[in-house]
Design a protein around this motif. Structure first.
Motif, PDB file in Angstrom:
ATOM      1  N   GLY A  10      62.273  -8.875  21.000  1.00  0.00           N
ATOM      2  CA  GLY A  10      62.894  -9.767  21.965  1.00  0.00           C
ATOM      3  C   GLY A  10      63.514  -9.034  23.143  1.00  0.00           C
ATOM      4  O   GLY A  10      63.683  -9.596  24.221  1.00  0.00           O
ATOM      5  N   SER A  11      63.844  -7.768  22.926  1.00  0.00           N
ATOM      6  CA  SER A  11      64.493  -6.956  23.961  1.00  0.00           C
ATOM      7  C   SER A  11      64.184  -5.488  23.671  1.00  0.00           C
ATOM      8  O   SER A  11      64.002  -5.111  22.502  1.00  0.00           O
ATOM      9  CB  SER A  11      66.008  -7.176  23.913  1.00  0.00           C
ATOM     10  N   ASP A  12      64.184  -4.664  24.729  1.00  0.00           N
ATOM     11  CA  ASP A  12      63.977  -3.238  24.447  1.00  0.00           C
ATOM     12  C   ASP A  12      65.190  -2.643  23.727  1.00  0.00           C
ATOM     13  O   ASP A  12      65.120  -1.534  23.202  1.00  0.00           O
ATOM     14  CB  ASP A  12      63.574  -2.440  25.691  1.00  0.00           C
ATOM     15  N   SER A  13      66.295  -3.397  23.685  1.00  0.00           N
ATOM     16  CA  SER A  13      67.448  -2.914  22.901  1.00  0.00           C
ATOM     17  C   SER A  13      67.148  -2.943  21.399  1.00  0.00           C
ATOM     18  O   SER A  13      67.876  -2.351  20.607  1.00  0.00           O
ATOM     19  CB  SER A  13      68.704  -3.745  23.206  1.00  0.00           C
ATOM     20  N   ASP A  14      66.068  -3.616  20.996  1.00  0.00           N
ATOM     21  CA  ASP A  14      65.675  -3.649  19.577  1.00  0.00           C
ATOM     22  C   ASP A  14      64.886  -2.402  19.169  1.00  0.00           C
ATOM     23  O   ASP A  14      64.701  -2.144  17.970  1.00  0.00           O
ATOM     24  CB  ASP A  14      64.796  -4.879  19.293  1.00  0.00           C
ATOM     25  N   LEU A  15      64.412  -1.669  20.157  1.00  0.00           N
ATOM     26  CA  LEU A  15      63.493  -0.556  19.885  1.00  0.00           C
ATOM     27  C   LEU A  15      63.976   0.456  18.839  1.00  0.00           C
ATOM     28  O   LEU A  15      63.195   0.843  17.958  1.00  0.00           O
ATOM     29  CB  LEU A  15      63.144   0.149  21.206  1.00  0.00           C
ATOM     30  N   PRO A  16      65.252   0.891  18.888  1.00  0.00           N
ATOM     31  CA  PRO A  16      65.687   1.894  17.896  1.00  0.00           C
ATOM     32  C   PRO A  16      65.491   1.446  16.447  1.00  0.00           C
ATOM     33  O   PRO A  16      65.329   2.279  15.559  1.00  0.00           O
ATOM     34  CB  PRO A  16      67.182   2.080  18.210  1.00  0.00           C
ATOM     35  N   ASN A  17      65.505   0.135  16.218  1.00  0.00           N
ATOM     36  CA  ASN A  17      65.328  -0.366  14.844  1.00  0.00           C
ATOM     37  C   ASN A  17      63.862  -0.464  14.426  1.00  0.00           C
ATOM     38  O   ASN A  17      63.572  -0.774  13.276  1.00  0.00           O
ATOM     39  CB  ASN A  17      65.969  -1.755  14.709  1.00  0.00           C
ATOM     40  N   LEU A  18      62.962  -0.237  15.353  1.00  0.00           N
ATOM     41  CA  LEU A  18      61.544  -0.483  15.064  1.00  0.00           C
ATOM     42  C   LEU A  18      60.729   0.763  14.779  1.00  0.00           C
ATOM     43  O   LEU A  18      59.538   0.675  14.473  1.00  0.00           O
ATOM     44  CB  LEU A  18      60.906  -1.260  16.229  1.00  0.00           C
ATOM     45  N   LYS A  19      61.377   1.929  14.849  1.00  0.00           N
ATOM     46  CA  LYS A  19      60.638   3.180  14.654  1.00  0.00           C
ATOM     47  C   LYS A  19      59.889   3.191  13.318  1.00  0.00           C
ATOM     48  O   LYS A  19      58.735   3.619  13.235  1.00  0.00           O
ATOM     49  CB  LYS A  19      61.607   4.375  14.737  1.00  0.00           C
ATOM     50  N   GLY A  20      60.551   2.682  12.271  1.00  0.00           N
ATOM     51  CA  GLY A  20      59.940   2.666  10.942  1.00  0.00           C
ATOM     52  C   GLY A  20      58.635   1.884  10.921  1.00  0.00           C
ATOM     53  O   GLY A  20      57.674   2.269  10.240  1.00  0.00           O
ATOM     54  N   ALA A  21      58.597   0.790  11.666  1.00  0.00           N
ATOM     55  CA  ALA A  21      57.369  -0.016  11.728  1.00  0.00           C
ATOM     56  C   ALA A  21      56.256   0.771  12.415  1.00  0.00           C
ATOM     57  O   ALA A  21      55.117   0.824  11.923  1.00  0.00           O
ATOM     58  CB  ALA A  21      57.636  -1.316  12.493  1.00  0.00           C
ATOM     59  N   PHE A  22      56.592   1.401  13.526  1.00  0.00           N
ATOM     60  CA  PHE A  22      55.564   2.160  14.252  1.00  0.00           C
ATOM     61  C   PHE A  22      55.073   3.350  13.413  1.00  0.00           C
ATOM     62  O   PHE A  22      53.882   3.654  13.410  1.00  0.00           O
ATOM     63  CB  PHE A  22      56.105   2.633  15.610  1.00  0.00           C
ATOM     64  N   ASP A  23      55.994   4.006  12.727  1.00  0.00           N
ATOM     65  CA  ASP A  23      55.607   5.153  11.882  1.00  0.00           C
ATOM     66  C   ASP A  23      54.611   4.717  10.800  1.00  0.00           C
ATOM     67  O   ASP A  23      53.623   5.412  10.542  1.00  0.00           O
ATOM     68  CB  ASP A  23      56.838   5.785  11.219  1.00  0.00           C
ATOM     69  N   ILE A  24      54.885   3.572  10.156  1.00  0.00           N
ATOM     70  CA  ILE A  24      53.979   3.095   9.095  1.00  0.00           C
ATOM     71  C   ILE A  24      52.611   2.740   9.689  1.00  0.00           C
ATOM     72  O   ILE A  24      51.560   3.120   9.143  1.00  0.00           O
ATOM     73  CB  ILE A  24      54.580   1.866   8.374  1.00  0.00           C
ATOM     74  N   LEU A  25      52.611   2.023  10.796  1.00  0.00           N
ATOM     75  CA  LEU A  25      51.323   1.620  11.386  1.00  0.00           C
ATOM     76  C   LEU A  25      50.506   2.846  11.795  1.00  0.00           C
ATOM     77  O   LEU A  25      49.283   2.872  11.619  1.00  0.00           O
ATOM     78  CB  LEU A  25      51.553   0.679  12.579  1.00  0.00           C
ATOM     79  N   LYS A  26      51.199   3.877  12.290  1.00  0.00           N
ATOM     80  CA  LYS A  26      50.499   5.121  12.653  1.00  0.00           C
ATOM     81  C   LYS A  26      49.973   5.816  11.402  1.00  0.00           C
ATOM     82  O   LYS A  26      48.846   6.309  11.378  1.00  0.00           O
ATOM     83  CB  LYS A  26      51.434   6.056  13.429  1.00  0.00           C
ATOM     84  N   GLU A  27      50.817   5.875  10.374  1.00  0.00           N
ATOM     85  CA  GLU A  27      50.420   6.544   9.115  1.00  0.00           C
ATOM     86  C   GLU A  27      49.148   5.905   8.540  1.00  0.00           C
ATOM     87  O   GLU A  27      48.292   6.598   7.976  1.00  0.00           O
ATOM     88  CB  GLU A  27      51.577   6.435   8.104  1.00  0.00           C
ATOM     89  N   PHE A  28      49.018   4.587   8.683  1.00  0.00           N
ATOM     90  CA  PHE A  28      47.848   3.901   8.130  1.00  0.00           C
ATOM     91  C   PHE A  28      46.723   3.730   9.168  1.00  0.00           C
ATOM     92  O   PHE A  28      45.749   3.022   8.907  1.00  0.00           O
ATOM     93  CB  PHE A  28      48.254   2.541   7.566  1.00  0.00           C
ATOM     94  N   ASP A  29      46.887   4.386  10.325  1.00  0.00           N
ATOM     95  CA  ASP A  29      45.875   4.313  11.395  1.00  0.00           C
ATOM     96  C   ASP A  29      45.533   2.883  11.804  1.00  0.00           C
ATOM     97  O   ASP A  29      44.360   2.544  12.015  1.00  0.00           O
ATOM     98  CB  ASP A  29      44.575   5.023  10.972  1.00  0.00           C
ATOM     99  N   ILE A  30      46.553   2.048  11.878  1.00  0.00           N
ATOM    100  CA  ILE A  30      46.341   0.662  12.318  1.00  0.00           C
ATOM    101  C   ILE A  30      46.563   0.601  13.830  1.00  0.00           C
ATOM    102  O   ILE A  30      47.666   0.912  14.306  1.00  0.00           O
ATOM    103  CB  ILE A  30      47.369  -0.304  11.656  1.00  0.00           C
ATOM    104  N   PRO A  31      45.563   0.210  14.591  1.00  0.00           N
ATOM    105  CA  PRO A  31      45.800   0.058  16.027  1.00  0.00           C
ATOM    106  C   PRO A  31      46.767  -1.111  16.296  1.00  0.00           C
ATOM    107  O   PRO A  31      46.587  -2.191  15.731  1.00  0.00           O
ATOM    108  CB  PRO A  31      44.414  -0.237  16.613  1.00  0.00           C
ATOM    109  N   PHE A  32      47.794  -0.830  17.094  1.00  0.00           N
ATOM    110  CA  PHE A  32      48.793  -1.885  17.341  1.00  0.00           C
ATOM    111  C   PHE A  32      49.209  -1.901  18.805  1.00  0.00           C
ATOM    112  O   PHE A  32      49.016  -0.920  19.530  1.00  0.00           O
ATOM    113  CB  PHE A  32      50.027  -1.695  16.445  1.00  0.00           C
ATOM    114  N   THR A  33      49.759  -3.036  19.202  1.00  0.00           N
ATOM    115  CA  THR A  33      50.280  -3.139  20.557  1.00  0.00           C
ATOM    116  C   THR A  33      51.765  -3.509  20.506  1.00  0.00           C
ATOM    117  O   THR A  33      52.123  -4.522  19.899  1.00  0.00           O
ATOM    118  CB  THR A  33      49.468  -4.164  21.394  1.00  0.00           C
ATOM    119  N   PRO A  34      52.638  -2.673  21.067  1.00  0.00           N
ATOM    120  CA  PRO A  34      54.052  -3.031  21.126  1.00  0.00           C
ATOM    121  C   PRO A  34      54.328  -3.806  22.422  1.00  0.00           C
ATOM    122  O   PRO A  34      53.826  -3.437  23.487  1.00  0.00           O
ATOM    123  CB  PRO A  34      54.748  -1.665  21.148  1.00  0.00           C
ATOM    124  N   ARG A  35      55.133  -4.872  22.319  1.00  0.00           N
ATOM    125  CA  ARG A  35      55.447  -5.664  23.515  1.00  0.00           C
ATOM    126  C   ARG A  35      56.911  -6.098  23.491  1.00  0.00           C
ATOM    127  O   ARG A  35      57.485  -6.325  22.436  1.00  0.00           O
ATOM    128  CB  ARG A  35      54.590  -6.941  23.551  1.00  0.00           C
TER     129      ARG A  35
END
Ligand code: RP5
Length: 165
Positions: A10-35
């Motif tokens: 909802g805001s870029d102020s949420d970004l610090p809480n989302l690192k874990g999600a991005f790390d998992i998606l990268k670990e599993f080689d899932i192509p994703f789009t952050p918005r």
């Protein structure tokens, strides 16, 4: 590669809480789009994104939002793709407000809600992996390996705990 998972915040102020999600998606080689898309500040972008997500190849949408946290619900209202909501912690209620706003969807339009904050971010991504693994046997094997490695870490901790005390 075409994104299979969209991670909306909802805001870029949420970004610090989302690192874990991005790390998992990268670990599993899932192509994703952050918005960064807000249900109330950019409502037209939100509805348009959700309406076009399926045709754009997205299979799962993760929505992180804090406070009144209606992003997951608004996105789910405009698509039949699975939507996973992550309540974001914020003052003064530390995420309880966002948890209730996200999880309490009235019947008919579900948002699968995980716990708030960093733990929820990791679980949202793992849940997205589980959904994708239903139709991807290689991914399913990777997910099973992940669980085995996770269990091994607990067993390792168990084997040394008495030495630490
Ligand atoms: C929500 O409002 C966002 O998801 C964020 O958690 C919260 C506060 O947003 P900002 O004022 O920091 O942009 O929409």
């Amino acid at each position: 590669m075409e994104a299979k998972v969209a991670v909306l915040m909802g805001s870029d102020s949420d970004l610090p809480n989302l690192k874990g999600a991005f790390d998992i998606l990268k670990e599993f080689d899932i192509p994703f789009t952050p918005r960064v898309i807000s249900a109330h500040r950019t409502p037209k972008t939100a509805s348009k994104f959700a309406e076009n997500a399926e045709i754009n190849g997205i299979k799962v949408i993760i929505c992180a939002a804090g406070m009144a946290a209606h992003l997951g619900g608004v996105i789910a209202a405009h698509t039949t793709l699975p939507v996973i909501g992550i309540p974001m912690p914020s003052e003064p209620f530390n995420g309880l407000d966002a948890l209730l706003a996200t999880v309490q969807m009235p019947p008919g339009v579900p948002v699968a809600t995980v716990t708030a904050g960093k733990a929820g971010s990791k679980n949202a991504a793992l849940y997205a992996v589980s959904i994708l693994a239903l139709t991807d046997s290689e991914l399913s094997s990777k997910l099973k390996d992940f669980r085995i490695k996770q269990a091994d870490k607990v067993k390792q901790a168990d084997s040394v705990i008495s030495e630490k005390i």
